[in-house]
Design an enzyme around this catalytic site. Structure first.
Site, PDB file in Angstrom:
ATOM      1  N   ARG A 104       5.113  10.965  -2.549  1.00 53.49           N
ATOM      2  CA  ARG A 104       4.786  10.668  -1.158  1.00 53.49           C
ATOM      3  C   ARG A 104       6.008  10.918  -0.271  1.00 53.49           C
ATOM      4  O   ARG A 104       7.044  10.266  -0.432  1.00 53.49           O
ATOM      5  CB  ARG A 104       4.387   9.193  -1.076  1.00 53.49           C
ATOM      6  N   ASN A 145       8.097  -5.399  -0.463  1.00 51.56           N
ATOM      7  CA  ASN A 145       8.001  -4.269   0.455  1.00 51.56           C
ATOM      8  C   ASN A 145       6.520  -4.187   0.812  1.00 51.56           C
ATOM      9  O   ASN A 145       5.722  -3.658   0.032  1.00 51.56           O
ATOM     10  CB  ASN A 145       8.463  -2.974  -0.207  1.00 51.56           C
ATOM     11  N   ALA A 154       2.882  -0.590   5.021  1.00 47.94           N
ATOM     12  CA  ALA A 154       2.397  -0.664   6.406  1.00 47.94           C
ATOM     13  C   ALA A 154       1.871  -2.051   6.783  1.00 47.94           C
ATOM     14  O   ALA A 154       1.763  -2.367   7.978  1.00 47.94           O
ATOM     15  CB  ALA A 154       1.318   0.391   6.625  1.00 47.94           C
ATOM     16  N   TYR A 206      11.162   8.927   1.467  1.00 51.58           N
ATOM     17  CA  TYR A 206      11.208   7.840   0.483  1.00 51.58           C
ATOM     18  C   TYR A 206      11.943   8.190  -0.818  1.00 51.58           C
ATOM     19  O   TYR A 206      12.076   7.348  -1.688  1.00 51.58           O
ATOM     20  CB  TYR A 206       9.778   7.369   0.176  1.00 51.58           C
ATOM     21  N   PRO A 241       0.793  -1.228   0.000  1.00 52.06           N
ATOM     22  CA  PRO A 241       0.000   0.000   0.000  1.00 52.06           C
ATOM     23  C   PRO A 241       0.827   1.279   0.000  1.00 52.06           C
ATOM     24  O   PRO A 241       1.854   1.374   0.685  1.00 52.06           O
ATOM     25  CB  PRO A 241      -0.798  -0.100   1.316  1.00 52.06           C
ATOM     26  N   ASN A 242       0.352   2.225  -0.780  1.00 50.23           N
ATOM     27  CA  ASN A 242       0.876   3.597  -0.882  1.00 50.23           C
ATOM     28  C   ASN A 242       2.195   3.716  -1.653  1.00 50.23           C
ATOM     29  O   ASN A 242       2.667   4.828  -1.899  1.00 50.23           O
ATOM     30  CB  ASN A 242       1.033   4.241   0.521  1.00 50.23           C
ATOM     31  N   HIS A 282      12.614  -2.492   2.819  1.00 51.31           N
ATOM     32  CA  HIS A 282      12.027  -1.183   3.136  1.00 51.31           C
ATOM     33  C   HIS A 282      12.962  -0.097   2.645  1.00 51.31           C
ATOM     34  O   HIS A 282      14.171  -0.163   2.890  1.00 51.31           O
ATOM     35  CB  HIS A 282      11.802  -1.037   4.644  1.00 51.31           C
ATOM     36  N   ARG A 304      12.552   4.940  13.062  1.00 53.28           N
ATOM     37  CA  ARG A 304      11.419   5.851  12.903  1.00 53.28           C
ATOM     38  C   ARG A 304      10.453   5.656  14.088  1.00 53.28           C
ATOM     39  O   ARG A 304      10.903   5.371  15.192  1.00 53.28           O
ATOM     40  CB  ARG A 304      10.743   5.586  11.539  1.00 53.28           C
ATOM     41  N   GLU A 326      12.312  -9.317   2.568  1.00 48.33           N
ATOM     42  CA  GLU A 326      11.535  -8.102   2.859  1.00 48.33           C
ATOM     43  C   GLU A 326      12.430  -6.876   2.704  1.00 48.33           C
ATOM     44  O   GLU A 326      13.548  -6.855   3.223  1.00 48.33           O
ATOM     45  CB  GLU A 326      11.003  -8.193   4.293  1.00 48.33           C
TER      46      GLU A 326
END
Ligand code: DQA
Length: 145
Positions: A17, A73, A76, A22, A9-10, A99, A106, A97
């Site tokens: 964004r 990735n 969330a 990012y 998502p996103n 990111h 964070r 995985e």
């Protein structure tokens, strides 16, 4: 070798964004870089993005017999999707995985990954290089097993 690159998502909004977190690369540019890097190594990649947990799970299921590896990735979903964890565990395909940002430096909630235990490795905070490193990690893993 056939590798699935899955963006959660996103991530379709990469480039616009939160660029300070990012970066300014779009998802299309990122996919192109990954595809070209893999192609030079004789690896075929198939990129997929969805904002929907079920669509990502369906994509993993549908490709479980033809894929040699998964780079994911989960966005969330990383932090709460036991369904995605189970999907990754349900298929006999190794996953890494990735990111873009360093999830461990964070907000507290981001340092928890419920999907990482279903993966052979987690790479975080290396931007686009993380995806390229994930390809190398998968290749090494597949050579050994
Ligand atoms: C992310 C980190 C997640 O916490 C966040 O929800 C994302 C992107 C990353 O690539 O840094 O959507 O997975």
């Amino acid at each position: 070798m056939h590798i699935l690159v899955i963006h959660g998502p996103n991530l379709n909004l990469l480039g616009e964004r939160e660029p300070e977190i990012y970066g300014d690369m779009t998802l299309e540019q990122l996919n192109l870089e990954i595809t070209q890097y893999a192609w030079k190594k004789g690896i075929q990649v198939e990129c997929f993005q969805s904002n929907h947990e079920g669509a990502i799970i369906d994509f993993i299921h549908e490709n479980r017999k033809s894929a040699d590896g998964i780079i994911i990735n989960p966005g969330a979903l990383t932090h709460y999707s036991y369904a995605l964890h189970d999907a990754l565990k349900s298929v006999d395909v190794p996953a890494v995985e990735v990111h873009l940002s360093d999830i461990h430096s964070r907000e507290d909630f981001r340092s928890i990954s419920v999907t990482a235990p279903a993966c052979i490795a987690q790479i975080s905070g290396k931007g686009k290089m993380g995806y390229l490193e994930a390809i190398a990690t998968l290749v090494r893993h597949l050579e050994v097993f």
